[in-house]
Design a protein around this motif. Structure first.
Motif, PDB file in Angstrom:
ATOM      1  N   ALA A 191    -101.101   9.071  58.707  1.00  0.00           N
ATOM      2  CA  ALA A 191    -101.310   8.454  57.386  1.00  0.00           C
ATOM      3  C   ALA A 191    -100.180   7.466  57.084  1.00  0.00           C
ATOM      4  CB  ALA A 191    -101.377   9.534  56.310  1.00  0.00           C
ATOM      5  N   ALA A 192     -98.960   7.804  57.515  1.00  0.00           N
ATOM      6  CA  ALA A 192     -97.823   6.918  57.251  1.00  0.00           C
ATOM      7  C   ALA A 192     -97.811   5.735  58.216  1.00  0.00           C
ATOM      8  CB  ALA A 192     -96.521   7.720  57.370  1.00  0.00           C
ATOM      9  N   ARG A 193     -98.213   5.985  59.470  1.00  0.00           N
ATOM     10  CA  ARG A 193     -98.216   4.912  60.492  1.00  0.00           C
ATOM     11  C   ARG A 193     -99.456   5.055  61.361  1.00  0.00           C
ATOM     12  NH1 ARG A 193     -92.784   5.518  63.548  1.00  0.00           N
ATOM     13  NH2 ARG A 193     -93.698   3.882  64.838  1.00  0.00           N
ATOM     14  N   PRO A 194    -100.508   4.314  61.051  1.00  0.00           N
ATOM     15  CA  PRO A 194    -101.803   4.513  61.723  1.00  0.00           C
ATOM     16  C   PRO A 194    -101.746   4.374  63.240  1.00  0.00           C
ATOM     17  CG  PRO A 194    -102.051   3.083  59.819  1.00  0.00           C
ATOM     18  CD  PRO A 194    -100.578   3.317  59.975  1.00  0.00           C
ATOM     19  N   GLN A 195    -100.739   3.673  63.775  1.00  0.00           N
ATOM     20  CA  GLN A 195    -100.671   3.560  65.249  1.00  0.00           C
ATOM     21  C   GLN A 195    -100.271   4.883  65.915  1.00  0.00           C
ATOM     22  OE1 GLN A 195     -98.660   2.203  63.048  1.00  0.00           O
ATOM     23  NE2 GLN A 195     -96.634   1.684  63.843  1.00  0.00           N
ATOM     24  N   LEU A 196     -99.778   5.851  65.126  1.00  0.00           N
ATOM     25  CA  LEU A 196     -99.416   7.161  65.706  1.00  0.00           C
ATOM     26  C   LEU A 196    -100.692   7.997  65.851  1.00  0.00           C
ATOM     27  CD1 LEU A 196     -96.121   7.930  63.760  1.00  0.00           C
ATOM     28  CD2 LEU A 196     -96.363   7.135  66.110  1.00  0.00           C
ATOM     29  N   ASN A 197    -101.355   7.853  66.972  1.00  0.00           N
ATOM     30  CA  ASN A 197    -102.674   8.475  67.118  1.00  0.00           C
ATOM     31  C   ASN A 197    -102.830   9.218  68.449  1.00  0.00           C
ATOM     32  OD1 ASN A 197    -102.810   6.429  68.888  1.00  0.00           O
ATOM     33  ND2 ASN A 197    -104.540   5.349  67.958  1.00  0.00           N
ATOM     34  N   ARG A 198    -101.727   9.785  68.939  1.00  0.00           N
ATOM     35  CA  ARG A 198    -101.831  10.622  70.145  1.00  0.00           C
ATOM     36  C   ARG A 198    -101.065  11.920  69.891  1.00  0.00           C
ATOM     37  NH1 ARG A 198    -103.512   6.942  74.179  1.00  0.00           N
ATOM     38  NH2 ARG A 198    -103.558   8.629  75.686  1.00  0.00           N
ATOM     39  N   VAL A 199    -101.558  13.019  70.452  1.00  0.00           N
ATOM     40  CA  VAL A 199    -100.787  14.260  70.413  1.00  0.00           C
ATOM     41  C   VAL A 199    -100.644  14.786  71.839  1.00  0.00           C
ATOM     42  CG1 VAL A 199    -101.310  15.017  68.048  1.00  0.00           C
ATOM     43  CG2 VAL A 199    -102.843  15.666  69.889  1.00  0.00           C
ATOM     44  N   VAL A 200     -99.509  15.409  72.096  1.00  0.00           N
ATOM     45  CA  VAL A 200     -99.255  15.995  73.420  1.00  0.00           C
ATOM     46  C   VAL A 200     -99.274  17.512  73.273  1.00  0.00           C
ATOM     47  CG1 VAL A 200     -97.532  16.334  75.237  1.00  0.00           C
ATOM     48  CG2 VAL A 200     -97.844  14.057  74.237  1.00  0.00           C
ATOM     49  N   ILE A 201    -100.054  18.162  74.140  1.00  0.00           N
ATOM     50  CA  ILE A 201    -100.018  19.629  74.224  1.00  0.00           C
ATOM     51  C   ILE A 201     -99.842  19.997  75.704  1.00  0.00           C
ATOM     52  CG2 ILE A 201    -101.469  20.014  72.184  1.00  0.00           C
ATOM     53  CD1 ILE A 201    -103.820  20.587  74.094  1.00  0.00           C
ATOM     54  N   SER A 202     -99.514  21.254  75.972  1.00  0.00           N
ATOM     55  CA  SER A 202     -99.430  21.645  77.388  1.00  0.00           C
ATOM     56  C   SER A 202    -100.798  22.156  77.840  1.00  0.00           C
ATOM     57  CB  SER A 202     -98.370  22.728  77.592  1.00  0.00           C
ATOM     58  OG  SER A 202     -98.927  23.997  77.313  1.00  0.00           O
ATOM     59  N   ALA A 203    -100.919  22.346  79.156  1.00  0.00           N
ATOM     60  CA  ALA A 203    -102.196  22.786  79.736  1.00  0.00           C
ATOM     61  C   ALA A 203    -102.433  24.284  79.536  1.00  0.00           C
ATOM     62  CB  ALA A 203    -102.212  22.455  81.221  1.00  0.00           C
TER      63      ALA A 203
END
Ligand code: PLP
Length: 384
Positions: free
Chosen positions: A86-98
């Motif tokens: 919401a603050a920075r729309p370009q932040l659109n990825r999340v990292v999780i482990s397998a």
């Protein structure tokens, strides 16, 4: 019965129930009420928050009570990612482990399905470990959040959380860890770990089911998932489960106080049990990391069997355990965790997890090791 399924849940400890009792009976007030009963409940809630904060090495205002580990994970993953987007729309990825619990994995998939996020899955090695270099390699300028668990619920592998959190911090990305299985066994100081958010669940620690905690550091922005009266500083509306919060705080404090001595004792029993199973059962394979593992978890594959048949046979012999996670119990699908560790589906389907609480004894584990030998032999004799 020998109960070796403590990673699924634990009974409520007597001290915990006694601490909770007043808030379920005479002192039943709503902590938002402006009368004496309400004040008593609010004081108990504040004191529970202080106790949790003392264990986590954080400020009380950084502790949010939730309905359990699943809600804490959902709030962390969705709440932090959505606030950042919401603050920075370009932040659109999340990292999780397998090897994440479904509470984290499915929260990330929800962000993918409904909020335009991409999910980057950082791989693990054959023991379930995430290498800090692998995390570094997967981080992008668009990464909104990293969520990597502290200790795995199926194989017990303990991640190098402080190193992983340092990688994320270096890249300016908030780091969440699911500490549901670690709590009670491993250090939880959020400063030392360097995490920005951390989830804990009461029922793995001797508190009741349906209570949990999410730690969220200082100014980390987080979007609430449950809207209403603005309880928990607006992060989680709904009348607080005062007795649950008191129970969780009591269980966490008790577990923390005995941690070092308990950890050493149970880890030694675990190692003897692992050794007895590996030497007693031909072909048995220990899953997870040989040393970087929870003191309380011994997990195996028994090729040439079906894990579910071994479980049934073990239960007949008085030993209760599980094939992996309680969520997947009864499912025929191979565990995604074991698949991520590189096991073929037919081996992954032979998984059995033994998990202990602090009360476990040498005698229990000797009996259990004998029962495992018999159970695997009989299942193999019947053709798996
Ligand atoms: N995360 C992990 C690693 C777990 O093992 C569990 C429970 O099995 C959860 C989250 C979910 O916690 P809860 O049962 O309190 O919702």
């Amino acid at each position: 019965m020998i109960f070796l399924d403590a990673a699924a849940t634990t009974p409520v400890r007597r001290e915990v129930l006694e601490a909770m009792w007043p808030y379920l009976t005479g002192d039943f007030g709503n902590p938002s009420s402006h009368h004496t009963l309400g004040d008593t409940a609010a004081t108990a809630l504040a004191s529970a928050r202080d106790s949790v904060a003392a264990v986590l090495g954080c400020r009380p205002g950084e502790v949010t009570f939730t309905s359990g580990g699943t809600e804490a994970d959902n709030l962390a993953v969705k709440g932090i990612a959505l606030a950042r987007q919401a603050a920075r729309p370009q932040l659109n990825r999340v990292v999780i482990s397998a090897v994440e619990h479904p509470a984290v994995e499915e929260s990330a998939r929800y962000l993918e399905r409904f909020h335009g996020f991409a999910v980057d899955v950082v791989p693990v090695d054959g023991t379930g470990l995430v290498a800090p270099e692998s995390l570094r390699a997967i981080l992008r300028p668009e990464t909104a959040l990293v969520s990597i668990m502290y200790a795995n619920n199926e194989v017990g592998t303990v991640q190098p959380v402080a190193e992983l959190a340092a990688e994320a911090r270096h890249a300016g990305v908030p780091f969440h860890t699911d500490a549901v299985q670690a709590a009670g066994w491993l250090p939880l100081d959020t400063g030392t770990l360097g995490v920005d958010a951390m989830s804990i669940s009461g029922h793995k620690l001797g508190a009741p089911k349906g209570c949990g905690v999410l730690f969220v550091r200082g100014r980390t922005r987080i979007e609430p998932l449950i809207h209403g009266g603005g309880q928990e500083r607006g992060r989680r509306s709904g009348t607080e489960n005062v007795a649950g919060a008191v129970g969780l705080a009591t269980a966490l404090t008790l577990a923390q106080a005995r941690q070092e001595e308990q950890r050493r004792r149970v880890a030694a029993l675990r190692d003897a049990f692992i050794n007895a199973v590996l030497t007693g059962v031909p072909g048995a394979v220990l899953t997870g990391h040989p040393t970087r593992r929870l003191p309380s978890v011994a997990s195996f594959c028994f090729p040439g069997t079906s894990g579910e048949s071994v479980l049934l046979e073990l239960e007949r012999e008085g030993v209760v355990c599980s094939s992996g996670s309680a969520c997947a119990a009864g499912s025929d699908a191979p565990s995604p965790v074991l698949t991520a560790l590189g096991y073929e589906a037919e081996v992954a389907q032979t998984a059995v997890r033994f998990s202990f609480d602090a009360a476990v004894t040498e005698e229990d584990l000797n009996t259990a090791a004998g029962a495992v030998r018999h159970a695997v032999e009989s299942v193999r004799a019947l053709g798996g």
